[in-house]
Design a protein around this motif. Structure first.
Motif, PDB file in Angstrom:
ATOM      1  N   ALA A   1       1.723   5.443  62.378  1.00  0.00           N
ATOM      2  CA  ALA A   1       2.465   5.578  63.638  1.00  0.00           C
ATOM      3  C   ALA A   1       2.528   4.269  64.422  1.00  0.00           C
ATOM      4  CB  ALA A   1       1.820   6.651  64.507  1.00  0.00           C
ATOM      5  N   ARG A   2       1.601   3.375  64.186  1.00  0.00           N
ATOM      6  CA  ARG A   2       1.674   2.074  64.866  1.00  0.00           C
ATOM      7  C   ARG A   2       2.619   1.142  64.110  1.00  0.00           C
ATOM      8  NH1 ARG A   2      -1.942   1.193  68.885  1.00  0.00           N
ATOM      9  NH2 ARG A   2      -4.005   2.148  68.756  1.00  0.00           N
ATOM     10  N   ILE A   3       2.514   1.189  62.768  1.00  0.00           N
ATOM     11  CA  ILE A   3       3.300   0.251  61.964  1.00  0.00           C
ATOM     12  C   ILE A   3       4.780   0.647  61.962  1.00  0.00           C
ATOM     13  CG2 ILE A   3       3.606  -0.612  59.583  1.00  0.00           C
ATOM     14  CD1 ILE A   3       0.535  -0.542  59.352  1.00  0.00           C
ATOM     15  N   GLU A   4       5.038   1.951  61.967  1.00  0.00           N
ATOM     16  CA  GLU A   4       6.438   2.425  61.984  1.00  0.00           C
ATOM     17  C   GLU A   4       6.582   3.489  63.095  1.00  0.00           C
ATOM     18  OE1 GLU A   4       7.682   4.060  58.229  1.00  0.00           O
ATOM     19  OE2 GLU A   4       9.810   4.020  58.768  1.00  0.00           O
ATOM     20  N   PRO A   5       6.617   3.037  64.355  1.00  0.00           N
ATOM     21  CA  PRO A   5       6.597   4.011  65.465  1.00  0.00           C
ATOM     22  C   PRO A   5       7.832   4.904  65.501  1.00  0.00           C
ATOM     23  CG  PRO A   5       6.814   1.751  66.289  1.00  0.00           C
ATOM     24  CD  PRO A   5       6.591   1.643  64.815  1.00  0.00           C
ATOM     25  N   GLU A   6       8.976   4.387  65.039  1.00  0.00           N
ATOM     26  CA  GLU A   6      10.182   5.216  64.896  1.00  0.00           C
ATOM     27  C   GLU A   6      10.699   4.980  63.486  1.00  0.00           C
ATOM     28  OE1 GLU A   6      11.113   7.407  67.011  1.00  0.00           O
ATOM     29  OE2 GLU A   6       9.940   6.737  68.761  1.00  0.00           O
ATOM     30  N   GLU A   7      11.424   5.933  62.973  1.00  0.00           N
ATOM     31  CA  GLU A   7      11.867   5.834  61.577  1.00  0.00           C
ATOM     32  C   GLU A   7      12.580   4.499  61.310  1.00  0.00           C
ATOM     33  OE1 GLU A   7      14.122   9.161  60.253  1.00  0.00           O
ATOM     34  OE2 GLU A   7      13.977   8.527  58.149  1.00  0.00           O
ATOM     35  N   GLY A   8      12.093   3.767  60.323  1.00  0.00           N
ATOM     36  CA  GLY A   8      12.754   2.530  59.913  1.00  0.00           C
ATOM     37  C   GLY A   8      12.479   1.334  60.814  1.00  0.00           C
ATOM     38  N   GLU A   9      11.729   1.512  61.904  1.00  0.00           N
ATOM     39  CA  GLU A   9      11.435   0.412  62.843  1.00  0.00           C
ATOM     40  C   GLU A   9      10.038  -0.115  62.581  1.00  0.00           C
ATOM     41  OE1 GLU A   9      11.300   1.173  67.113  1.00  0.00           O
ATOM     42  OE2 GLU A   9      13.387   1.832  66.893  1.00  0.00           O
ATOM     43  N   ILE A  10       9.934  -1.342  62.136  1.00  0.00           N
ATOM     44  CA  ILE A  10       8.587  -1.873  61.854  1.00  0.00           C
ATOM     45  C   ILE A  10       8.064  -2.655  63.060  1.00  0.00           C
ATOM     46  CG2 ILE A  10       7.231  -3.363  60.312  1.00  0.00           C
ATOM     47  CD1 ILE A  10       8.333  -0.706  59.091  1.00  0.00           C
ATOM     48  N   ASN A  11       6.849  -2.347  63.456  1.00  0.00           N
ATOM     49  CA  ASN A  11       6.229  -3.020  64.599  1.00  0.00           C
ATOM     50  C   ASN A  11       5.366  -4.177  64.086  1.00  0.00           C
ATOM     51  OD1 ASN A  11       4.667  -3.853  66.711  1.00  0.00           O
ATOM     52  ND2 ASN A  11       4.065  -1.808  67.377  1.00  0.00           N
ATOM     53  N   HIS A  12       5.902  -5.391  64.232  1.00  0.00           N
ATOM     54  CA  HIS A  12       5.207  -6.555  63.679  1.00  0.00           C
ATOM     55  C   HIS A  12       3.937  -6.904  64.443  1.00  0.00           C
ATOM     56  CE1 HIS A  12       8.098  -7.286  60.516  1.00  0.00           C
ATOM     57  NE2 HIS A  12       8.995  -6.832  61.385  1.00  0.00           N
ATOM     58  N   GLU A  13       3.899  -6.505  65.701  1.00  0.00           N
ATOM     59  CA  GLU A  13       2.675  -6.720  66.492  1.00  0.00           C
ATOM     60  C   GLU A  13       1.515  -5.921  65.885  1.00  0.00           C
ATOM     61  OE1 GLU A  13       1.853  -8.744  69.126  1.00  0.00           O
ATOM     62  OE2 GLU A  13       3.732  -9.633  68.397  1.00  0.00           O
ATOM     63  N   ALA A  14       1.823  -4.690  65.467  1.00  0.00           N
ATOM     64  CA  ALA A  14       0.777  -3.845  64.872  1.00  0.00           C
ATOM     65  C   ALA A  14       0.293  -4.465  63.560  1.00  0.00           C
ATOM     66  CB  ALA A  14       1.309  -2.438  64.642  1.00  0.00           C
ATOM     67  N   LEU A  15       1.240  -4.930  62.758  1.00  0.00           N
ATOM     68  CA  LEU A  15       0.837  -5.565  61.493  1.00  0.00           C
ATOM     69  C   LEU A  15      -0.041  -6.787  61.777  1.00  0.00           C
ATOM     70  CD1 LEU A  15       4.175  -5.331  59.450  1.00  0.00           C
ATOM     71  CD2 LEU A  15       2.021  -4.143  58.941  1.00  0.00           C
ATOM     72  N   LYS A  16       0.295  -7.485  62.858  1.00  0.00           N
ATOM     73  CA  LYS A  16      -0.474  -8.684  63.215  1.00  0.00           C
ATOM     74  C   LYS A  16      -1.925  -8.325  63.570  1.00  0.00           C
ATOM     75  CE  LYS A  16       0.215 -12.115  66.466  1.00  0.00           C
ATOM     76  NZ  LYS A  16       0.944 -12.360  67.707  1.00  0.00           N
ATOM     77  N   ARG A  17      -2.079  -7.212  64.308  1.00  0.00           N
ATOM     78  CA  ARG A  17      -3.446  -6.799  64.688  1.00  0.00           C
ATOM     79  C   ARG A  17      -4.260  -6.420  63.444  1.00  0.00           C
ATOM     80  NH1 ARG A  17      -7.869  -7.689  66.513  1.00  0.00           N
ATOM     81  NH2 ARG A  17      -9.202  -5.968  67.130  1.00  0.00           N
ATOM     82  N   TYR A  18      -3.623  -5.682  62.516  1.00  0.00           N
ATOM     83  CA  TYR A  18      -4.367  -5.340  61.293  1.00  0.00           C
ATOM     84  C   TYR A  18      -4.678  -6.605  60.477  1.00  0.00           C
ATOM     85  CZ  TYR A  18      -3.684  -0.410  62.323  1.00  0.00           C
ATOM     86  OH  TYR A  18      -3.723   0.820  62.925  1.00  0.00           O
TER      87      TYR A  18
END
Ligand code: BGC
Length: 464
Positions: free
Chosen positions: A84-101
């Motif tokens: 849910a952090r990496i793809e908060p809406e369908e098809g939308e990637i959250n690069h900030e979340a990937l950065k934190r991981y």
């Protein structure tokens, strides 16, 4: 093995560590949009507004716990990524979340701790939940896409768990109304079961393609059920059927798509066919409540139990490892083993005797590669909020203050010695009744023969 052996060395390649999941340690950050966030909002009181837990999402918090784990000698850290952090809406990637991981994974590498990543630990993005969660077969390709995004970013992670405990999820969310999506029905459960296994197979294929050297499995939830009377063929059949439907059918369903067996083990139970005596005993809903109607005599035998009533039965663990080895011939990683024990009274005992079981299983030819304690720190225990404490490190749910528990030091000593120095550990960490019981139980575990009754391996408790 000579019963008098007092030092039990682990093989050189064997790895020790601890485990957590993202939702349970990240804190109540507002921006996460998972089905469990919505569920908790709908159940105020499960988590109080001022309870934040370990807050790993905040920069520095995960890092400090990782530093602490490094000082204790940990070699592996299991953690999960939040879809849910990496793809908060369908098809939308959250690069900030990937950065934190990425920061967390890099911090593990920096501390020479190998990450073991779970792609899905119960929680789903809310946009998937709106479409029917695991009931909707569309989740299979959606999961595959998410896994592909993650695999492209984290080629430096070698060991992966696709789904955590599909059995618990099917039972608690689709057969019983405890976990989201609370869609109770046999058909719902059958669909969810099928889609989870499919999703695993797709994720396996895509991970292998992107990270060819990766090692992949699920974390299966194993309890072991044994007949109260091993000479009664009906009770034996009953226990075997329960084991099959409870856990083994999930492994069978993906056995050609796993490189090892991810084994979560907490407790085991004797079953009997005395149906009139069966009472519904709710041990805490997260221990898969349906199973509690099946629980037999272990509790009546007054075994040492955890804060939620789970009996401490390492003999069942030893037997389970042998059964898994015989049935699947695959390496095994203990992806979770631990106890809810706020006072840390039973935890040192629990860790010691379960590690003795792992050691004995290895001696008997079982290929166990890693052992991970659940959990690194106290965290959000699903329906129980912060009220159940599994951590080897205590965390004050409100202030976030950490206190290392004695069980962490016992574990540290085993890791440092790369083996179990029985005499030393018994004299340093135990006294009185508990010391005697540990000594006796260890002796039984080291001399146990598969044909012997497991009843010798249940420690009865006068006090706890
Ligand atoms: C789950 C964890 C949970 C633990 C203790 C396991 O079944 O994977 O998320 O915290 O049990 O209840």
């Amino acid at each position: 093995m000579a019963p008098k052996q007092t030092f039990l060395p682990f093989p050189e390649h064997f790895r020790f560590g601890t485990a957590v999941s993202s939702f349970q340690v990240e804190g109540n950050s507002g921006e996460r949009k998972s089905d469990w966030d919505v569920f908790l909002q709908g159940h105020p009181g499960m988590v109080k507004p001022n309870e934040v837990g370990p807050e790993w999402w905040k920069k520095g918090k995960a890092e400090a716990d990782i530093d602490l784990m490094a000082t204790l000698g940990m070699q592996v850290q299991r953690l999960s990524f939040e879809w849910a952090r990496i793809e908060p809406e369908e098809g939308e990637i959250n690069h900030e979340a990937l950065k934190r991981y990425r920061e967390i994974i890099d911090h593990l590498h920096k501390n020479k701790i190998t990450p073991l990543v779970t792609l899905n630990h119960y929680t789903l993005p809310q946009w998937i939940a709106r479409k029917g969660s695991w009931e909707n077969s569309g989740i299979v390709s959606a999961f595959e896409k998410y896994v592909s995004v993650v695999a492209h970013e984290f080629g430096d992670v070698e060991t992966w768990i696709t789904l955590n405990e599909p059995g618990v999820l099917v039972e608690s969310g689709y057969l019983l109304p405890f976990f989201p999506p609370q869609r109770v029905g046999l058909l719902s459960a059958i669909r969810a079961h099928r889609n989870m296994l499919q999703a695993h197979k797709h994720a396996y294929t895509v991970l292998k393609k992107i990270i060819p050297h990766s090692q992949i499995s699920m974390a299966f939830d194993f309890r072991l059920y044994r007949p109260q009377n091993p000479h009664d063929p009906f009770e034996m059949l009953y226990a075997n059927l329960v084991n099959y439907f409870d856990s083994l059918n999930y492994v069978d369903g993906v056995k050609d798509w796993i490189d090892f067996i991810g084994c979560n083990f907490y407790a085991g139970y004797f079953l009997n066919l005395d149906l009139f005596k069966i009472r519904f005993r709710l041990h805490g809903p997260q221990i898969a409540p349906l199973r509690s109607i099946l629980f037999g005599e272990v509790r009546k035998a007054n075994a040492y139990v955890s804060d939620v009533g789970a009996p401490i039965v390492p003999g069942f663990f030893l037997e389970l490892l042998q059964i898994l080895n015989k049935r699947y011939h695959k390496p095994i990683i203990i992806t979770e083993n631990g106890i809810a024990d706020r006072r840390d009274y039973h935890r040192p005992f629990y860790e010691l005797v379960h590690l003795v079981s792992v050691w004995r299983a290895i001696q008997l030819g079982v290929d166990v590669r890693q052992y991970l304690v659940w959990s690194t720190v106290d965290n959000l225990e699903w329906l129980e909020g912060y009220r159940q404490e599994f951590g080897i490190v205590h965390v004050d749910a409100v202030s976030g203050e950490r206190t290392v528990r004695p069980s962490a030091y016992l574990y540290r000593d085993i890791i440092a010695a790369r083996g179990i120095d029985i005499t030393k550990l018994l004299s340093e960490y135990f006294q009185g009744e508990q010391k005697e019981k540990a000594e006796m139980l260890i002796h039984h575990l080291l001399t146990h023969h598969p044909k012997d009754s497991l009843k010798n391996l249940v420690v009865s408790s006068n006090k706890s």
